[in-house]
Write a protein that holds these residues in place. Structure first.
Motif, PDB file in Angstrom:
ATOM      1  N   GLY A  19     -64.070 -12.483 -55.789  1.00 44.60           N
ATOM      2  CA  GLY A  19     -64.770 -12.872 -54.475  1.00 44.60           C
ATOM      3  C   GLY A  19     -66.290 -12.797 -54.631  1.00 44.60           C
ATOM      4  O   GLY A  19     -66.821 -12.021 -55.925  1.00 44.60           O
ATOM      5  N   PRO A  20     -67.084 -13.278 -53.589  1.00 45.82           N
ATOM      6  CA  PRO A  20     -68.621 -13.005 -53.578  1.00 45.82           C
ATOM      7  C   PRO A  20     -69.276 -11.708 -53.526  1.00 45.82           C
ATOM      8  O   PRO A  20     -70.448 -11.575 -53.844  1.00 45.82           O
ATOM      9  N   TRP A  21     -68.439 -11.052 -53.092  1.00 46.68           N
ATOM     10  CA  TRP A  21     -68.862  -9.371 -53.025  1.00 46.68           C
ATOM     11  C   TRP A  21     -68.971  -8.611 -53.987  1.00 46.68           C
ATOM     12  O   TRP A  21     -69.417  -7.504 -53.894  1.00 46.68           O
ATOM     13  N   TRP A  22     -68.497  -9.191 -55.156  1.00 45.54           N
ATOM     14  CA  TRP A  22     -68.780  -8.291 -56.375  1.00 45.54           C
ATOM     15  C   TRP A  22     -69.946  -8.257 -57.207  1.00 45.54           C
ATOM     16  O   TRP A  22     -70.323  -9.434 -57.491  1.00 45.54           O
ATOM     17  N   PRO A  23     -70.772  -7.139 -57.138  1.00 45.69           N
ATOM     18  CA  PRO A  23     -72.060  -7.103 -58.326  1.00 45.69           C
ATOM     19  C   PRO A  23     -71.505  -7.552 -59.641  1.00 45.69           C
ATOM     20  O   PRO A  23     -70.434  -7.546 -60.046  1.00 45.69           O
ATOM     21  N   ALA A  24     -72.671  -8.091 -60.226  1.00 42.55           N
ATOM     22  CA  ALA A  24     -72.371  -8.613 -61.588  1.00 42.55           C
ATOM     23  C   ALA A  24     -71.594  -7.722 -62.550  1.00 42.55           C
ATOM     24  O   ALA A  24     -70.709  -8.132 -63.285  1.00 42.55           O
ATOM     25  N   ASP A  25     -72.146  -6.363 -62.675  1.00 43.43           N
ATOM     26  CA  ASP A  25     -71.436  -5.563 -63.638  1.00 43.43           C
ATOM     27  C   ASP A  25     -70.369  -4.591 -63.181  1.00 43.43           C
ATOM     28  O   ASP A  25     -70.230  -3.516 -63.695  1.00 43.43           O
ATOM     29  N   ILE A  26     -70.081  -4.892 -61.931  1.00 41.45           N
ATOM     30  CA  ILE A  26     -68.941  -3.889 -61.136  1.00 41.45           C
ATOM     31  C   ILE A  26     -67.550  -4.594 -61.146  1.00 41.45           C
ATOM     32  O   ILE A  26     -67.654  -5.803 -60.687  1.00 41.45           O
ATOM     33  N   ASP A  27     -66.585  -3.757 -61.342  1.00 42.76           N
ATOM     34  CA  ASP A  27     -65.250  -4.333 -61.171  1.00 42.76           C
ATOM     35  C   ASP A  27     -64.310  -3.493 -60.438  1.00 42.76           C
ATOM     36  O   ASP A  27     -63.089  -3.477 -60.448  1.00 42.76           O
ATOM     37  N   LEU A  28     -64.754  -2.360 -59.905  1.00 42.15           N
ATOM     38  CA  LEU A  28     -64.124  -1.583 -59.005  1.00 42.15           C
ATOM     39  C   LEU A  28     -64.883  -0.824 -57.984  1.00 42.15           C
ATOM     40  O   LEU A  28     -66.016  -0.663 -58.111  1.00 42.15           O
ATOM     41  N   LEU A  29     -64.436  -1.017 -56.750  1.00 47.65           N
ATOM     42  CA  LEU A  29     -64.778  -0.572 -55.332  1.00 47.65           C
ATOM     43  C   LEU A  29     -64.041   0.591 -54.717  1.00 47.65           C
ATOM     44  O   LEU A  29     -62.704   0.436 -55.069  1.00 47.65           O
ATOM     45  N   GLN A  30     -64.512   1.804 -54.745  1.00 48.60           N
ATOM     46  CA  GLN A  30     -63.852   2.889 -53.929  1.00 48.60           C
ATOM     47  C   GLN A  30     -64.572   3.245 -52.836  1.00 48.60           C
ATOM     48  O   GLN A  30     -65.634   3.255 -52.523  1.00 48.60           O
ATOM     49  N   ILE A  31     -63.575   3.169 -51.717  1.00 48.82           N
ATOM     50  CA  ILE A  31     -64.045   3.639 -50.346  1.00 48.82           C
ATOM     51  C   ILE A  31     -63.474   4.730 -49.960  1.00 48.82           C
ATOM     52  O   ILE A  31     -62.145   5.264 -49.993  1.00 48.82           O
ATOM     53  N   LEU A  32     -64.379   5.557 -49.696  1.00 43.76           N
ATOM     54  CA  LEU A  32     -63.749   6.920 -49.132  1.00 43.76           C
ATOM     55  C   LEU A  32     -64.376   7.351 -47.884  1.00 43.76           C
ATOM     56  O   LEU A  32     -65.442   6.734 -47.376  1.00 43.76           O
ATOM     57  N   TRP A  33     -63.957   8.213 -46.814  1.00 44.69           N
ATOM     58  CA  TRP A  33     -64.556   8.679 -45.703  1.00 44.69           C
ATOM     59  C   TRP A  33     -63.971  10.365 -45.651  1.00 44.69           C
ATOM     60  O   TRP A  33     -62.970  10.600 -46.122  1.00 44.69           O
ATOM     61  N   CYS A  34     -64.936  11.092 -44.700  1.00 38.92           N
ATOM     62  CA  CYS A  34     -64.690  12.143 -44.184  1.00 38.92           C
ATOM     63  C   CYS A  34     -63.486  12.022 -43.133  1.00 38.92           C
ATOM     64  O   CYS A  34     -63.483  10.942 -42.292  1.00 38.92           O
TER      65      CYS A  34
END
Length: 194
Positions: A19-34
């Motif tokens: 999708g359009p939310w991905w930066p050009a050189d990135i293929d992994l998003l990790q979401i963490l929280w306290c």
């Protein structure tokens, strides 16, 4: 409050959810929280919610999980500890809030609202967690979030919807939404509790 380990909320690969939310050189998003509720969080975070971190990475740089990750500590029983599970990526189409919907679609929306009895937000209040799409505005009128770094209108990146399956309840059984700058993923993000 003592320091505690962040807990994983979601790990998303570009190959599974392009999708359009991905930066050009990135293929992994990790979401963490306290895992604790914060009443006085940093400015870009929502009050009375967990503090969120985003990690944009290259999957090839991740060699494996920690063998003994630190255990998070919780100072109350209302901590945010999601049950481990796998997401099933399912493409869906959602739409902007009714006032932002193109005029030619308004009559069809009125038919849907009448048929479902779901009120004016019948088209954006999709169940489940989602990457991208439109934010729901079932509690307030639409609000514009602008990037503190460049002034660009921010877009919805991720929604954590309260549900019993993951054992995550945010707010009053609401949604925790993460908005990011579409111009540069390194700019600050905003967290909203709705």
């Amino acid at each position: 409050m003592p320091a505690t380990a962040m807990v994983p909320v979601a790990q998303i690969f570009r190959r599974d959810v392009p999708g359009p939310w991905w930066p050009a050189d990135i293929d992994l998003l990790q979401i963490l929280w306290c895992p604790n509720e914060h009443w006085d969080p940093p400015a870009q975070q929502a009050d009375t919610s967990p503090v969120v971190e985003l990690r944009w990475r290259r999957a090839g740089d991740v060699t494996g999980p920690l063998t003994t990750p630190p255990a998070p500590s919780r100072y109350d029983e209302d901590g945010y500890l999601p049950r481990a599970c796998a997401f099933t990526a399912e493409p869906v189409t959602d739409f902007p809030f009714r006032e932002e919907l193109p005029a030619e679609l308004q009559p069809r929306l009125e038919e849907l609202v009448h048929a479902t009895g779901d009120g004016g937000d019948a088209i954006t209040r999709l169940a489940g967690w989602k990457l991208g799409g439109w934010p729901t505005w079932h509690l307030t009128y639409p609000t514009a979030f602008t990037c503190d770094d460049c002034g660009t209108a921010m877009t919805l990146l991720f929604t954590v919807a309260s549900d019993a399956e993951t054992r995550v309840i945010v707010g009053r059984y609401g949604d925790l939404r993460i908005f990011t700058c579409p111009a540069d993923h390194r700019h600050g993000f905003q967290v909203d509790l709705h």
